[in-house]
Every structure is written in structure tokens, then in C-alpha cells.
Design an enzyme around this catalytic site. Structure first.
Site, PDB file in Angstrom:
ATOM      1  N   LYS A 100      57.171  -3.664 -30.551  1.00  9.07           N
ATOM      2  CA  LYS A 100      56.853  -5.083 -30.363  1.00  9.07           C
ATOM      3  C   LYS A 100      56.746  -5.298 -28.856  1.00  9.07           C
ATOM      4  CE  LYS A 100      58.257  -9.690 -31.932  1.00  9.07           C
ATOM      5  NZ  LYS A 100      57.937 -10.382 -30.702  1.00  9.07           N
TER       6      LYS A 100
ATOM      7  N   CYS B   5      76.638 -34.161  -9.129  1.00  8.91           N
ATOM      8  CA  CYS B   5      76.606 -34.880  -7.880  1.00  8.91           C
ATOM      9  C   CYS B   5      75.903 -36.199  -8.224  1.00  8.91           C
ATOM     10  CB  CYS B   5      75.797 -34.122  -6.829  1.00  8.91           C
ATOM     11  SG  CYS B   5      75.351 -35.154  -5.426  1.00  8.91           S
TER      12      CYS B   5
ATOM     13  N   TYR C 162      68.135 -18.786 -28.641  1.00  9.85           N
ATOM     14  CA  TYR C 162      67.081 -19.498 -29.368  1.00  9.85           C
ATOM     15  C   TYR C 162      67.080 -19.045 -30.833  1.00  9.85           C
ATOM     16  CZ  TYR C 162      62.398 -20.626 -30.984  1.00  9.85           C
ATOM     17  OH  TYR C 162      61.342 -21.080 -31.725  1.00  9.85           O
TER      18      TYR C 162
ATOM     19  N   CYS D 153      71.099 -37.592  -2.679  1.00  9.19           N
ATOM     20  CA  CYS D 153      71.413 -36.202  -2.327  1.00  9.19           C
ATOM     21  C   CYS D 153      70.125 -35.427  -2.060  1.00  9.19           C
ATOM     22  CB  CYS D 153      72.178 -35.560  -3.479  1.00  9.19           C
ATOM     23  SG  CYS D 153      72.358 -33.789  -3.315  1.00  9.19           S
TER      24      CYS D 153
HETATM   25  S1  IVH Z   1      51.653  -8.212 -35.768  1.00 15.64           S
HETATM   26  C1  IVH Z   1      51.131 -12.004 -38.445  1.00 15.64           C
HETATM   27  N1  IVH Z   1      52.254  -6.246 -34.182  1.00 15.64           N
HETATM   28  O1  IVH Z   1      54.880 -10.530 -31.732  1.00 15.64           O
HETATM   29  C2  IVH Z   1      51.798 -11.492 -37.229  1.00 15.64           C
HETATM   30  N2  IVH Z   1      52.723  -8.452 -33.424  1.00 15.64           N
HETATM   31  O2  IVH Z   1      56.604 -12.576 -33.008  1.00 15.64           O
HETATM   32  C3  IVH Z   1      50.906 -10.565 -36.531  1.00 15.64           C
HETATM   33  N3  IVH Z   1      53.661  -8.563 -31.173  1.00 15.64           N
HETATM   34  O3  IVH Z   1      52.497 -13.065 -32.086  1.00 15.64           O
HETATM   35  C4  IVH Z   1      51.565  -9.911 -35.420  1.00 15.64           C
HETATM   36  N4  IVH Z   1      53.660  -6.401 -30.785  1.00 15.64           N
HETATM   37  O4  IVH Z   1      52.356 -11.548 -30.040  1.00 15.64           O
HETATM   38  C5  IVH Z   1      52.268  -7.572 -34.345  1.00 15.64           C
HETATM   39  N5  IVH Z   1      52.685  -4.381 -32.894  1.00 15.64           N
HETATM   40  C6  IVH Z   1      52.700  -5.709 -33.036  1.00 15.64           C
HETATM   41  C7  IVH Z   1      53.168  -6.590 -32.032  1.00 15.64           C
HETATM   42  C8  IVH Z   1      53.168  -7.957 -32.272  1.00 15.64           C
HETATM   43  C9  IVH Z   1      53.938  -7.600 -30.283  1.00 15.64           C
HETATM   44  C10 IVH Z   1      53.863 -10.013 -30.931  1.00 15.64           C
HETATM   45  C11 IVH Z   1      52.658 -10.854 -31.226  1.00 15.64           C
HETATM   46  C12 IVH Z   1      53.083 -11.833 -32.260  1.00 15.64           C
HETATM   47  C13 IVH Z   1      54.558 -11.853 -32.039  1.00 15.64           C
HETATM   48  C14 IVH Z   1      55.282 -12.316 -33.275  1.00 15.64           C
END
Ligand code: IVH
Length: 698
Positions: free
Chosen positions: A122, A443, A40, A448
Site C-alpha cells: 500500500k 496565553c 484517526y 500577543c
Molecule cells: S486498490 C477500491 N491497491 O490506498 C480501492 N489501493 O485506502 C482501490 N493504495 O485510494 C484501491 N496502494 O490511494 C489499491 N496496491 C494498491 C494501493 C492502493 C495504495 C491507496 C489508494 C487508495 C487507498 C485506499
């Protein structure tokens, strides 16, 4: 579009947009991704590169400019007054350095070597917005498309470590305080939950993120309460009326995390304050090494400029802030022994080869089967039964076999012969065909049984007719018993018939029949999804259903009529027309209608619906775009009111826009575009009179 854009580039950009939107919906709205995150990300990257080279191709609704996918409408919509954005990604160290350079370019006096960053795991879960009014939890909402999410308060109220009231130690609190973070399931909790499922003979959850997203989408909070959800807080969203002496909002990200902790929120213990870009990179690589030692799944590291006053100066693009970046880990790989290769038949008849392996834990779940995609892939990779193979899993998707390991410990000396793609369907025995120039094998036998099962499973699925209790196992049983062969047969099932079958008690039989009967009231858009028309996902189905109102109108429409519907391109239009032209499909539709299945989209004009005296067509042929909240209407209601009067209401402003209705907290890009194009902008107060008369004020 600029004249110098080569048409093939424009076409590729359009194609990428369609693909990305499709996968966005699979991932965000349906919790059922089809391709690995890494793949993606490649699509997004390619589109970004094209858009950078040909800026004229950038549209405000391009997925490079937007976040997630609009909610499916299972819960009440919630508008985020401060948009919930996404993050830009970096996959390599150089991209982290390039990000830092961009920061410096924007703020030339920035001393990158001494700049503080908050480096946070994250967490792979579901983004959540929690609103506290006077220190009490009043609402929980999903991110949705960043502007409109879904109200999941009742479900989130069951999450044990979400504070229901804030700890006064961190007070005094602003009367309105929005906290953002991630709902997730810890790995140990996930394993224990799956053990319980197994012991009860129930289906296992695929992985923690999917299980968490599914738990939040439950209609009954009592079910959510049985799932071991947890929460990490990492951000302050909207703040209103901070009182004298309030610490909210803090001035640094690190201080925010400390304050959140003080207020009673769980905050990741793996967040670090680091100084300088090299330290940012070092922490990313360190967490990548440690990722499996953590109690929860992470798919990367988020690095944020710590000084919040710089956030305002750095700003954001339409989808992501410039002050943060997500370093994404490469997909996970493990090895296992390939026991055999088989072929499965999907609802379109596609024959997909897959490997059966000795179970192996990879990417947060135990994997026994992994896809080999198609015949060419099996040949190119040269994987053979008995081989030790590399299994890759990225994100939530179906794992895949990367290739064999041919040397090293445990590798058998002699390999088995190459596997041959079967020439006949494992389900019906009819020949499998591969068309010239295509990589997939099919198929083509419409009768099927395997295809039938998958078509009915899809028809009954959550995003389609949502028939509770009708999953793959049940459908297999009913098809096997000769009771059903297509979706229309469902409506002839009786409680007495079902109660005679194994594993059916009178109550479960009655429940299933009730579920089937209830599905007759589903709107046309869900019926369209359930038919499994190629390329037509929920968003496209809603667009067609709203645009044309009834199944009869859609069946009477030409390719051009269909393509004229906002949001429907020529590919989808042709696919719908082709599907509806087939006599077998027409026959099923006629039987569905005879069984009482609704063929209308509520709230649409449907001019050919006999006896439906809708509102007068004051906006016939006019395009009215809405931005911001219009008092008294949800976004959907406002759009429906426009469409009910013969108008169109797309999500973006163009030359063709008749007027832009500007509500509370409008979108900056729409305002800008309207201003550039000289489109009349109307305050929300005159929306009602616009609907009544179709005339612009003044
Ligand atoms: S900050 C403005 N901090 O990642 C963006 N996001 O790809 C604010 N996420 O929607 C997000 N851990 O669901 C932030 N320590 C972290 C995070 C985090 C996971 C997720 C979150 C966000 C997505 C963005």
C-alpha cells in the site's frame, strides 16, 4: 432515529462524525493532517461500532459510508464514472481472518484455502485516475470524495514514468481506458530533493506523501516538473467499447498487473500472488519487516481477491469494496535524546509543549521536534530533558513523544529534575492560564505577538485567502518590523515600505503587494476560513457563505439562523456567533471591508445585496437534491442554480426533499432513499424548467 437509541450514544456519534469530517478535510483536501493516522482510525472504528450497535444512526453521509473529502475547487471538477473507493482497514491478523470469513459467508462455496489473492504494497502517495483515449493520455484526475476529483492533467503530464501513449504490445485498446494507481515520491528522490531545497535555502518538505500531494496541487505545471514524482499502476477503472481481441479488462488482478506492465506502466515489483488466507497474513507480516528496505514508503499491504468475476459478486459498501482489505502497519517508533522542552503559542493562544531532540529519521522524515500535547501529558509521561525518549510518527502528522526509556544501553544514570510548565507566555510574557476542567493552557493576551503572527499566517494560507509569498517567516518579519498586527493591516502595506526591509527586493515587494491586492477578490467562504473561527473549516465556511450569501447577512444572523444552514451544527453556529459578537473582531472586519475585501459569496442569492437582481425565487424554501451528472452543469453549478433561486441543495435525500434530480450515473443510495420516501424523481432534462417555474412536471 429509533426510539431505543440512548441520546448520549446519538450525541457521541454526531460528535465523532464532526471530528472525522474535520480530519478528513485536513488530510485529503488540505494536506495538513493534525492527528496521527492511527488516532484517526480509532475515531472511525468507534463510530463504526456505534453504528453497528444502533443501525438507525447510520446516515448516508456518515464518514463510515463516504470516501475522502470533496476537492477544494482549485482545479476543474472531474466526475468519476466508476467511483474511486477507499479500503477497509485491518490492524491485526484476526481482522484479516475475519475478513476472509466474511467473504465465505457471502459466497458459501468459496474454498478459502485455495483462493488466490493479489497481495500488494500500500504505497503512501496520492490516488490518481488516468484516462487514455485511443491509447493516449487525455486526462488525469485526483480521487477527491470518490465521485468528484480534480483535473490535474497538466501536472501529471510532467511525471516521467506515466506513459503518454500506451505500448501497442498490450493492444488493441478500448477507445476509453481508465487506469488507476498512486503518484508517490521514492525515498531516494525525496532525500535528494530536500538536499537541493536546503542548498538553496528553501523550506524542507515534511515527507514524501505531502510533497507529492503538494506538487500535484501546483497551479504552474513547470513547478510540478521540478518535483521527482513517480507512478505505480494497480487497477483498471472505466473501460468503454473494448474491441474484438482486446485483453482489457483482464479477468484476474494478477493478470491486470501483468497487462499494465506490458502497456508500459510501472507496476510494483513487490506485488505477489498468494494462495489462502494464511499466505495473505504471512505476506503482510513479511512486508512489515521489509518496509524500510523498500525504495518507497508504504503504510500497509492491500490484499485483493484475484478473480475479478468474484468482485462483482462480492460488491462494495458505499465507501469500500468487499473484495479487498488494507492491512495497516502500526505507527513507527524510534528513540532519540531529548535536548529540551519548549512551549509554542498557536493562533488561538494555545500553549503546546514540545521536545527538541537530536535529529532522528522516523516514519520517512527527519524529526527534531515532537509534540508533548499539553501539561498533563508531560507529567503523565514524565519525560525530562536529557532523557532518551521514544518518538512516534504515524502518517504525515506532527511526531509525538511517547515516553522515556529508563533502562538499557545509553540511558543516563541520573535524570534531570522534572520540567515545569512555564507560567508566562514565551512570546509576550503575560501569564499563561489553564481553565478549570480543561487540559490546554492558553496565553489569553489578544495582543500577543506569537498569536498575531499565527493568525496572519493562517489568514494568508492556501485554504484561506491564498496570498502567495506570505508564509510564517515573512509574517514574523513584518510583525517584528511593526508594520502589521492583524490581517487588515496587510492591505495598507506599500511596495516602498516593504522594499526597505531586509531580504526584500523591489520585485518581491511588488509581488507580495500584488498578491495581497488579489486576495480582496476571494469569495466570502475563504475570508471566513481566514478569520480562524473555532470549528469552522473550509466545508463549513462554504456552507455558511452559500447559505447566507453575504458577511452582512451572517453578522445579522442569530445562532438559530446559522444552525438552520445545511451542514452547520449547533457547535459551529455558536462559535461563529461568538466570534462575530466580539468588538475586536468586528473592528478588524470593518477595516477589511474598508480595504476592499469582498464579503460576498459569488453565485448565491444574497437577497440583501443592494442592486443584485438575482433570478426569481422559484425554489424558495424547497430542498432539491441532485445525483449524477446534469448535462450543461457541473455539480457545483447545479447546486448553485438551486440556491440562487432560494432553494437548498444538500448532498443527501431526506423526508424534507422536494425533488431528486437524476442525472447521468446517479448514486444508488440516493435513488433508493428517494424511492423509500416517495420523493419525486425528475430526469435531468427537466432541470431547467424546474429552475424556471419551481413546479414538478405532470
Ligand atoms: S486498490 C477500491 N491497491 O490506498 C480501492 N489501493 O485506502 C482501490 N493504495 O485510494 C484501491 N496502494 O490511494 C489499491 N496496491 C494498491 C494501493 C492502493 C495504495 C491507496 C489508494 C487508495 C487507498 C485506499
Amino acid at each position: 432515529m429509533a426510539d431505543d437509541t440512548p441520546p448520549e450514544v446519538a450525541a457521541r456519534a454526531a460528535e465523532l462524525r464532526q471530528l472525522i469530517e474535520y480530519h478528513n478535510e485536513r488530510y485529503h483536501a488540505l494536506d495538513a493532517p493534525e492527528i496521527p493516522d492511527a488516532e484517526y482510525d480509532l475515531l472511525v472504528r468507534e463510530l463504526k461500532e456505534i453504528e453497528a450497535a444502533y443501525p438507525a444512526l447510520v446516515t448516508p453521509d456518515s464518514p463510515t459510508q463516504t470516501v475522502g473529502a470533496p476537492p477544494l475547487g482549485l482545479f476543474q471538477p472531474v466526475r468519476h464514472r466508476v467511483p474511486m473507493m477507499s479500503l477497509d482497514n485491518a490492524f491485526e491478523e484476526v481482522e484479516l481472518r475475519a475478513w476472509a470469513e466474511r467473504l465465505r459467508r457471502q459466497i458459501p462455496d468459496l474454498d478459502l484455502d485455495h483462493l488466490d489473492f493479489s497481495s500488494e504494497p500500500k504505497v503512501d502517495g496520492v490516488a490518481m485516475s488516468l484516462t487514455y483515449e485511443h491509447g493516449r493520455l487525455s486526462r488525469a484526475a485526483t480521487r477527491g470524495d470518490g465521485i468528484t476529483g480534480e483535473d490535474v492533467t497538466a501536472n501529471v503530464a510532467t511525471v516521467k514514468n506515466v506513459p503518454k501513449t500506451l505500448d501497442s504490445k498490450a493492444g488493441p485498446f478500448p477507445p476509453l481506458l481508465e487506469i488507476r494507481g498512486e503518484i508517490y515520491i521514492a525515498l531516494a528522490d525525496f532525500a535528494a530533493m530536500n538536499k537541493r531545497q536546503e542548498a538553496a535555502g528553501l523550506k524542507l518538505f515534511v515527507n514524501p506523501r505531502n510533497a507529492a500531494a503538494g506538487a500535484l496541487r501546483q497551479k504552474d505545471p513547470a513547478v510540478t516538473a521540478t518535483r521527482p514524482l513517480s507512478f505505480w499502476a494497480y487497477q483498471v477503472g472505466e473501460v468503454e467499447g473494448a474491441p474484438e481481441g482486446s485483453h482489457w479488462p483482464a479477468t484476474r488482478q494478477s493478470a491486470t498487473l501483468a497487462l499494465l506492465k506490458k502497456a508500459g506502466f510501472p507496476v510494483s515489483t513487490d506485488a505477489r500472488l498468494v494462495t489462502g488466507v494464511e499466505a495473505v497474513i504471512a505476506r503482510c507480516l513479511e512486508l512489515e519487516q521489509e518496509r524500510h528496505a523498500l525504495a518507497y514508503e508504504i503504510d500497509g499491504v492491500v490484499s485483493k481477491v484475484d478473480d475479478l468475476s468474484l468482485h462483482a459478486r462480492l460488491g462494495a459498501t458505499s465507501r469500500a469494496p468487499r473484495w479487498a482489505i488494507a492491512f495497516k502497519f502500526p505507527p513507527e517508533e524510534r528513540t532519540s535524546k531529548l535536548l529540551g522542552i519548549q512551549v509554542s503559542i498557536g493562533r488561538t493562544g494555545r500553549a503546546t509543549p514540545f521536545g527538541r531532540m537530536v535529529p532522528v529519521f522516523v516514519g520517512g522524515s527527519t524529526v527534531e521536534m515532537a509534540t508533548l500535547h499539553n501539561e498533563d501529558q508531560v507529567r503523565l509521561k514524565d519525560v525530562r530533558p536529557g532523557d532518551i525518549v521514544i518518538v512516534r510518527k504515524a502518517g504525515d502528522v506532527i511526531p509525538e513523544i511517547v515516553g522515556p526509556v529508563l533502562t538499557g544501553p545509553g540511558v543516563p544514570k541520573r535524570r534531570k529534575p522534572r520540567w515545569k510548565f512555564p507560567t508566562s507566555c514565551p512570546s509576550c510574557g503575560q501569564p499563561l492560564v489553564r481553565f478549570e476542567g480543561e487540559s490546554d493552557t492558553y496565553c489569553t493576551n489578544i495582543d500577543c505577538p506569537a498569536q498575531r503572527v499565527q493568525r496572519i499566517v493562517h489568514y494568508a494560507s492556501r485554504s484561506a485567502m491564498d496570498i502567495e509569498g506570505l508564509g510564517e517567516e515573512r509574517v514574523l518579519q513584518l510583525v517584528g518590523a511593526g508594520l502589521i498586527a492583524d490581517p487588515a493591516d496587510l492591505y495598507a502595506l506599500s511596495v516602498a515600505q516593504l522594499a526597505e526591509l531586509e531580504r526584500f527586493a523591489t520585485l518581491s515587494a511588488a509581488n507580495l503587494v500584488a498578491g495581497i491586492v488579489a486576495s480582496t477578490a476571494q469569495p466570502l467562504s475563504r475570508l471566513l476560513v481566514g478569520l480562524g473561527i473555532r470549528h469552522l473549516g473550509p466545508t463549513g465556511a462554504r456552507a455558511v457563505a452559500r447559505g447566507l450569501g453575504t458577511l452582512q447577512a451572517i453578522m445579522a444572523a442569530t445562532d438559530e439562523d446559522l444552525a438552520a444552514v445545511e451542514g452547520i451544527g449547533p457547535v459551529i453556529a455558536a462559535s461563529i456567533a461568538e466570534f462575530l459578537a466580539m468588538p475586536t473582531n468586528q473592528a478588524v472586519l470593518a477595516r477589511l471591508r474598508a480595504a476592499g475585501v469582498a464579503t460576498e459569496e459569488p453565485g448565491t442569492a444574497a437577497p440583501d445585496r443592494p442592486g443584485a437582481a438575482g433570478p426569481s425565487q422559484t425554489l424558495a424554501g424547497l430542498t432539491v437534491v441532485v445525483t449524477g451528472a446534469v448535462p450543461g452543469y457541473t455539480r457545483e453549478e447545479a447546486e448553485e442554480a438551486i440556491m440562487a433561486r432560494g432553494g437548498k441543495s444538500p448532498g443527501s435525500v431526506s423526508k424534507k426533499t422536494y425533488a431528486l434530480v437524476v442525472g447521468d450515473a446517479p448514486g444508488a443510495s440516493k435513488l433508493k432513499k428517494a424511492e423509500e420516501l416517495g420523493i419525486p424523481m425528475l430526469p435531468a432534462e427537466v432541470f431547467a424548467s424546474l429552475l424556471d417555474t419551481g413546479a414538478l412536471p405532470g
